[in-house]
Design a protein around this motif. Structure first.
Motif, PDB file in Angstrom:
ATOM      1  N   LYS A 113       0.834  -1.203   0.000  1.00 17.79           N
ATOM      2  CA  LYS A 113       0.000   0.000   0.000  1.00 17.79           C
ATOM      3  C   LYS A 113       0.868   1.251   0.000  1.00 17.79           C
ATOM      4  O   LYS A 113       0.539   2.269  -0.598  1.00 17.79           O
ATOM      5  N   PHE A 114       2.017   1.167   0.652  1.00 17.24           N
ATOM      6  CA  PHE A 114       2.894   2.320   0.803  1.00 17.24           C
ATOM      7  C   PHE A 114       3.570   2.690  -0.511  1.00 17.24           C
ATOM      8  O   PHE A 114       3.749   3.850  -0.824  1.00 17.24           O
ATOM      9  N   LYS A 115       3.915   1.683  -1.300  1.00 18.49           N
ATOM     10  CA  LYS A 115       4.555   1.926  -2.585  1.00 18.49           C
ATOM     11  C   LYS A 115       3.571   2.676  -3.475  1.00 18.49           C
ATOM     12  O   LYS A 115       2.417   2.297  -3.608  1.00 18.49           O
ATOM     13  N   GLY A 116       4.020   3.763  -4.066  1.00 22.37           N
ATOM     14  CA  GLY A 116       3.150   4.593  -4.894  1.00 22.37           C
ATOM     15  C   GLY A 116       2.555   5.770  -4.141  1.00 22.37           C
ATOM     16  O   GLY A 116       1.880   6.603  -4.744  1.00 22.37           O
ATOM     17  N   THR A 117       2.789   5.854  -2.837  1.00 23.89           N
ATOM     18  CA  THR A 117       2.273   6.962  -2.041  1.00 23.89           C
ATOM     19  C   THR A 117       2.816   8.284  -2.570  1.00 23.89           C
ATOM     20  O   THR A 117       4.003   8.402  -2.862  1.00 23.89           O
ATOM     21  N   ASP A 118       1.945   9.269  -2.717  1.00 23.67           N
ATOM     22  CA  ASP A 118       2.363  10.586  -3.182  1.00 23.67           C
ATOM     23  C   ASP A 118       3.298  11.240  -2.176  1.00 23.67           C
ATOM     24  O   ASP A 118       3.095  11.122  -0.960  1.00 23.67           O
ATOM     25  N   VAL A 119       4.299  11.944  -2.703  1.00 26.60           N
ATOM     26  CA  VAL A 119       5.210  12.730  -1.875  1.00 26.60           C
ATOM     27  C   VAL A 119       4.992  14.192  -2.224  1.00 26.60           C
ATOM     28  O   VAL A 119       5.027  14.577  -3.398  1.00 26.60           O
ATOM     29  N   LEU A 120       4.728  14.975  -1.196  1.00 21.67           N
ATOM     30  CA  LEU A 120       4.492  16.409  -1.370  1.00 21.67           C
ATOM     31  C   LEU A 120       5.735  17.183  -0.976  1.00 21.67           C
ATOM     32  O   LEU A 120       6.449  16.806  -0.052  1.00 21.67           O
ATOM     33  N   SER A 136       7.593  21.081   0.033  1.00 17.77           N
ATOM     34  CA  SER A 136       7.348  22.087   1.075  1.00 17.77           C
ATOM     35  C   SER A 136       6.198  23.016   0.705  1.00 17.77           C
ATOM     36  O   SER A 136       5.600  23.644   1.572  1.00 17.77           O
ATOM     37  N   ASP A 137       5.845  23.075  -0.590  1.00 20.84           N
ATOM     38  CA  ASP A 137       4.730  23.917  -1.040  1.00 20.84           C
ATOM     39  C   ASP A 137       3.411  23.144  -1.147  1.00 20.84           C
ATOM     40  O   ASP A 137       2.444  23.628  -1.710  1.00 20.84           O
ATOM     41  N   ASN A 138       3.381  21.912  -0.609  1.00 19.62           N
ATOM     42  CA  ASN A 138       2.211  21.027  -0.616  1.00 19.62           C
ATOM     43  C   ASN A 138       1.815  20.554  -2.017  1.00 19.62           C
ATOM     44  O   ASN A 138       0.713  20.062  -2.204  1.00 19.62           O
ATOM     45  N   GLN A 139       2.694  20.683  -2.989  1.00 18.91           N
ATOM     46  CA  GLN A 139       2.448  20.178  -4.339  1.00 18.91           C
ATOM     47  C   GLN A 139       3.127  18.826  -4.498  1.00 18.91           C
ATOM     48  O   GLN A 139       4.205  18.592  -3.951  1.00 18.91           O
ATOM     49  N   LYS A 140       2.511  17.935  -5.276  1.00 14.25           N
ATOM     50  CA  LYS A 140       3.090  16.613  -5.495  1.00 14.25           C
ATOM     51  C   LYS A 140       4.411  16.766  -6.255  1.00 14.25           C
ATOM     52  O   LYS A 140       4.471  17.421  -7.287  1.00 14.25           O
ATOM     53  N   ILE A 141       5.454  16.121  -5.713  1.00 16.50           N
ATOM     54  CA  ILE A 141       6.756  16.179  -6.374  1.00 16.50           C
ATOM     55  C   ILE A 141       7.240  14.797  -6.797  1.00 16.50           C
ATOM     56  O   ILE A 141       8.262  14.670  -7.451  1.00 16.50           O
ATOM     57  N   GLY A 142       6.511  13.767  -6.437  1.00 15.85           N
ATOM     58  CA  GLY A 142       6.905  12.414  -6.803  1.00 15.85           C
ATOM     59  C   GLY A 142       6.095  11.400  -6.030  1.00 15.85           C
ATOM     60  O   GLY A 142       5.066  11.732  -5.430  1.00 15.85           O
ATOM     61  N   ASP A 143       6.578  10.153  -6.032  1.00 19.02           N
ATOM     62  CA  ASP A 143       5.922   9.104  -5.260  1.00 19.02           C
ATOM     63  C   ASP A 143       6.951   8.077  -4.828  1.00 19.02           C
ATOM     64  O   ASP A 143       8.063   8.035  -5.348  1.00 19.02           O
ATOM     65  N   VAL A 144       6.559   7.276  -3.860  1.00 19.24           N
ATOM     66  CA  VAL A 144       7.454   6.246  -3.331  1.00 19.24           C
ATOM     67  C   VAL A 144       7.537   5.129  -4.363  1.00 19.24           C
ATOM     68  O   VAL A 144       6.525   4.512  -4.710  1.00 19.24           O
ATOM     69  N   SER A 145       8.754   4.887  -4.874  1.00 15.87           N
ATOM     70  CA  SER A 145       8.922   3.823  -5.864  1.00 15.87           C
ATOM     71  C   SER A 145       9.476   2.550  -5.231  1.00 15.87           C
ATOM     72  O   SER A 145       9.324   1.469  -5.787  1.00 15.87           O
ATOM     73  N   ASP A 146      10.109   2.676  -4.056  1.00 17.34           N
ATOM     74  CA  ASP A 146      10.656   1.493  -3.400  1.00 17.34           C
ATOM     75  C   ASP A 146      11.004   1.822  -1.959  1.00 17.34           C
ATOM     76  O   ASP A 146      10.995   2.986  -1.552  1.00 17.34           O
ATOM     77  N   ILE A 147      11.297   0.794  -1.201  1.00 23.94           N
ATOM     78  CA  ILE A 147      11.687   0.939   0.207  1.00 23.94           C
ATOM     79  C   ILE A 147      12.991   0.183   0.383  1.00 23.94           C
ATOM     80  O   ILE A 147      13.103  -0.973  -0.008  1.00 23.94           O
ATOM     81  N   LEU A 148      13.981   0.845   0.957  1.00 22.56           N
ATOM     82  CA  LEU A 148      15.283   0.239   1.198  1.00 22.56           C
ATOM     83  C   LEU A 148      15.363  -0.153   2.668  1.00 22.56           C
ATOM     84  O   LEU A 148      15.152   0.683   3.542  1.00 22.56           O
ATOM     85  N   PHE A 149      15.615  -1.442   2.933  1.00 18.15           N
ATOM     86  CA  PHE A 149      15.741  -1.879   4.319  1.00 18.15           C
ATOM     87  C   PHE A 149      16.888  -2.856   4.441  1.00 18.15           C
ATOM     88  O   PHE A 149      17.317  -3.462   3.465  1.00 18.15           O
ATOM     89  N   ASP A 150      17.408  -2.984   5.669  1.00 20.33           N
ATOM     90  CA  ASP A 150      18.542  -3.886   5.878  1.00 20.33           C
ATOM     91  C   ASP A 150      18.039  -5.291   6.183  1.00 20.33           C
ATOM     92  O   ASP A 150      16.832  -5.541   6.221  1.00 20.33           O
TER      93      ASP A 150
END
Length: 161
Positions: A47-54, A56-70
């Motif tokens: 569900k988290f993958k694809g989450t919109d990233v806003l 500082s101006d509250n405008q969409k600037i991208g989205d989560v494409s992956d998660i890096l974990f150890d």
């Protein structure tokens, strides 16, 4: 700050669940440890993958494409796809979970992540480089050129020499 902590804990727990299943699925008494349901403060990686990233101006600037974990399941970074149009021309940058605040979505939509940066700042950031394992060197044959290998066209075969 509390939202950052909750997000990190929730995502770590979601990701670590897979790691626990692979490493140890029993407690000290030998019983299986099942997780029966997701809690409201937990997110699934799917569900988290694809989450919109806003920005500082509250405008969409991208989205989560992956998660890096150890290997222990600890989240090291969220990989963000920034710029481009419909995925073409975009780049990936990775930011530590502490870089994000969770903000509610509009009209009951999914929560979003907010960073204290602009789209241009992320476009100028260093690209995230995916790890590529070293390729094994080829050690086939004895290194001699005899045998039935392919020959360039026009070369006589051993039987016609």
């Amino acid at each position: 700050m509390l939202k950052k902590l909750m997000l990190s804990v929730a995502l770590s727990a979601a990701v670590a669940t897979g790691a626990w299943a692979q490493s140890s699925t029993t407690d000290s008494s030998g019983k299986m440890n099942f997780v029966s349901s997701q809690k409201p403060d937990q997110w699934l990686a799917s569900k988290f993958k694809g989450t919109d990233v806003l920005g500082s101006d509250n405008q969409k600037i991208g989205d989560v494409s992956d998660i890096l974990f150890d290997k222990t399941g600890k989240i090291e970074a969220f990989v963000i796809s920034v710029g481009g149009f419909l995925g073409v021309g975009s780049k990936e940058v990775a930011l530590a979970p502490s870089s994000f605040d969770v903000v509610p979505g509009d009209n009951g939509s999914s929560p979003k992540l907010k960073v204290a940066a602009t789209k241009d700042q992320l476009k100028d950031a260093q690209n995230f480089a995916h790890y590529e394992a070293p390729r094994p060197t080829s050690t086939t044959g004895s290194g001699t050129m005899s045998g039935g290998g392919m020959r360039p066209s026009g070369s006589p075969s051993p039987s016609t020499r």
